[in-house]
Design a protein around this motif. Structure first.
Motif: not given
Ligand code: FAD
Ligand code: NAD
Length: 474
Positions: A322-323, A326-327
């Motif tokens: 996820t991170h 999102k980046y």
């Protein structure tokens, strides 16, 4: 192009965490956006993956930590119904109206339905009330269609109606006897969570000879030891041959390629992901759904001329986290806005560097597996002159104070030519707190001589950094 209500600067297909973030950055950049979602705004991550799995795992982790501390101790087993009730709260009882409001307040236009490309800059949405709503984009379409559980083609498996991450994370009842297929993060996390919540007879069938094959070998070994010590039955080197369950339900029988048979109340398939490239109209823009959507460092799909198509998150296959998605979404939204306004689009912040350096990841097992950058094997395969530095985290006073009998290990992977870190891995209870320091060191390529001056505090587990650097020779 005809201008009307259904013309937007940007159309985002898929409103998981990644699509939502792409839309927010596009709007922040002064453009209009439509966001198309066929299921729940918030995506797999919020309802069936990261968020509920961690809600099921935290009680296990807390209970284990409390039990390790003399003077404390859990009185009785974890109350599964209370844990499921809290999980329901954190997934907003599978109601996405809060996220829909958030999107609309951006402001973005939300369209519920299945989106498909219908040629350059065009998206057709099959809406739930029937029929098609046709949308057009002035500047870009962003694919953020994520991924779904993959189910291997094994005789009888589909007919046995196996659990995937969706059923495992949303269950309100724990099967007493559970078989888990796979040795990756989903298998490890969900086996531990469900075992702690009442799956007393849990068996994990792993195709390889170890768990978590993308991490340093000692990570899988420490997790395997912990699973085995808690009574979970791990079988390595096993492939599925056949699965059977009566049409009217009842136990499931699994046969592996060596002829062994296993029986359980439920089978959980945790064998990776099917990327969201199917049935999204790729053929209308000259592409084929035969793998991840390849992108350049600005998240633009390389196969499409004129550069109007972008792909972020799981669907581009770079790092299914996820991170990281999102980046990528922040880069993508900002690049689209810069290009639309005719501004410079090649600032360092508008290019993806982190995916190639190696994504940070925490696998929330006990012990936690926390890693960033390259493993030793990856660094050597990539041709770096590599040195490995290992240290026992249990030797650190802070670790022993926090967790009596702390068992854990840390590794730095050093590029000997530049004396910078290529990767770091920390395995142990509460090791996640150590990771962001490593992520900064790897992504900023901080020379070890400079890292030496980042003094860790006493008595915390972060003193592992001091020991690792001393071990290296500083
Ligand atoms: C059990 C589990 C636990 C995990 N835990 C973690 C974790 O702790 N930390 C972490 O970083 N990652 C974790 N992951 C990975 C993480 O869930 C994914 O990387 C993340 O969900 C990717 O986000 P995304 O927005 O790209 O895709 P998704 O979350 O899959 O969202 C995509 C959205 O697009 C929608 N969609 C797809 N096609 C269409 C279409 N044609 N039209 C309209 N809508 C469409 C889908 O309905 C969905 O809502 C976990 C994964 C699993 C399975
Ligand atoms: N905490 C976290 O960061 C977290 C947690 C869960 C998942 N995720 C991410 O979600 C993604 C999916 O995770 P996953 O564990 O499902 O996938 P994975 O690809 O990481 O692991 C899949 C496992 O299934 C096995 N497998 C694949 N096909 C098989 C077959 N036909 N028969 C038997 N075994 C088979 C593989 O050998 C492997 O052990 C990963 O990218 C993972 O990093 C992240």
């Amino acid at each position: 192009m005809a201008e009307g209500n259904d013309v937007f600067d940007v159309i985002v297909i898929g409103a998981g965490p990644v699509g939502e973030n792409a839309a927010a950055r596009v709007v922040h950049g002064g453009l209009t956006a439509a966001v198309v979602e066929e299921r729940l705004v918030g995506g797999e991550c919020n309802y069936y993956a990261c968020v509920p799995s961690k809600a099921l795992l935290w009680p296990m982790e807390l209970a284990t930590e409390v039990d390790r501390m003399p003077g404390l101790g859990l009185r009785g087993p974890i109350e599964a119904p209370a844990v499921f009730a809290r999980r329901d709260e954190v997934v907003s009882h599978f109601d996405d109206s809060g996220y829909v409001n958030w999107l609309e307040k951006l402001p973005a236009t939300f369209v519920r339905g299945r989106g498909r490309l219908a040629g350059p800059l065009r998206v057709d949405v099959a809406v739930p009330e029937g029929g098609t709503r046709s949308l057009s984009a002035r500047h870009a379409v962003v694919l953020a269609t994520g991924s779904a559980p993959a189910i291997p083609d094994v005789p009888g498996l589909r007919e046995a109606r196996p659990w995937t991450n969706r059923e495992a994370t949303s269950t309100r009842q724990t099967p007493k006897r559970l078989i888990v297929i796979g040795g990756g993060p989903v298998a490890c996390e969900m086996t531990q969570a469900l075992h702690a919540l009442g799956a007393v007879e849990s068996t994990v069938l792993v195709r390889e000879d170890r768990l978590l094959t993308r991490t340093e070998p000692f990570a899988g070994e420490l997790v395997a030891r912990s699973l085995a010590e808690s009574g979970i039955d791990l079988r390595f080197g096993r492939s599925l041959a056949r699965v059977e369950r009566q049409a009217n339900g009842g136990p499931v029988m699994v046969q592996t390629d060596d002829g062994s048979r296993f029986e359980a109340d439920e089978i959980l398939v945790a064998t990776g992901r099917r990327l969201g490239v199917y049935d999204i109209g790729l053929e209308t823009v000259g592409m084929r759904p035969d793998g991840p959507i390849e992108v350049d460092a600005s998240m633009r799909a390389t196969a499409v001329p004129d550069g109007w198509l972008y792909a972020v998150g799981d669907v581009n296959g770079l790092n299914l986290l996820t991170h990281m998605g999102k980046y990528q979404a922040r880069i993508c939204g900002d690049v689209i806005a810069a290009r639309a306004h005719g501004r410079t689009d090649d600032l360092p912040s508008l290019r993806d560097r982190a995916d190639a350096l190696g994504a940070p990841q925490v696998i929330f097992t006990d012990p936690q597996v926390c890693a960033v950058g390259r493993t030793e094997a990856q660094a050597r395969a990539d041709g770096f002159r590599t040195r490995i530095v290992d240290h026992d985290i249990g030797a650190i006073v802070g670790a022993q104070l926090q967790v009596p009998g702390y068992v854990g290990r840390a590794r730095l992977v050093v590029d000997e030519d530049r004396r910078v870190l290529l990767g770091a891995t920390f395995v142990g209870p509460a090791a996640a707190d150590l990771l962001h320091g490593a992520t900064i060191a790897v992504s900023a390529e901080i020379p070890l001589e400079k890292l030496w001056h980042a003094v860790p505090t006493f008595p915390t587990t972060s003193e592992i950094w001091l020991n690792l650097l001393q071990e290296y020779g500083l």
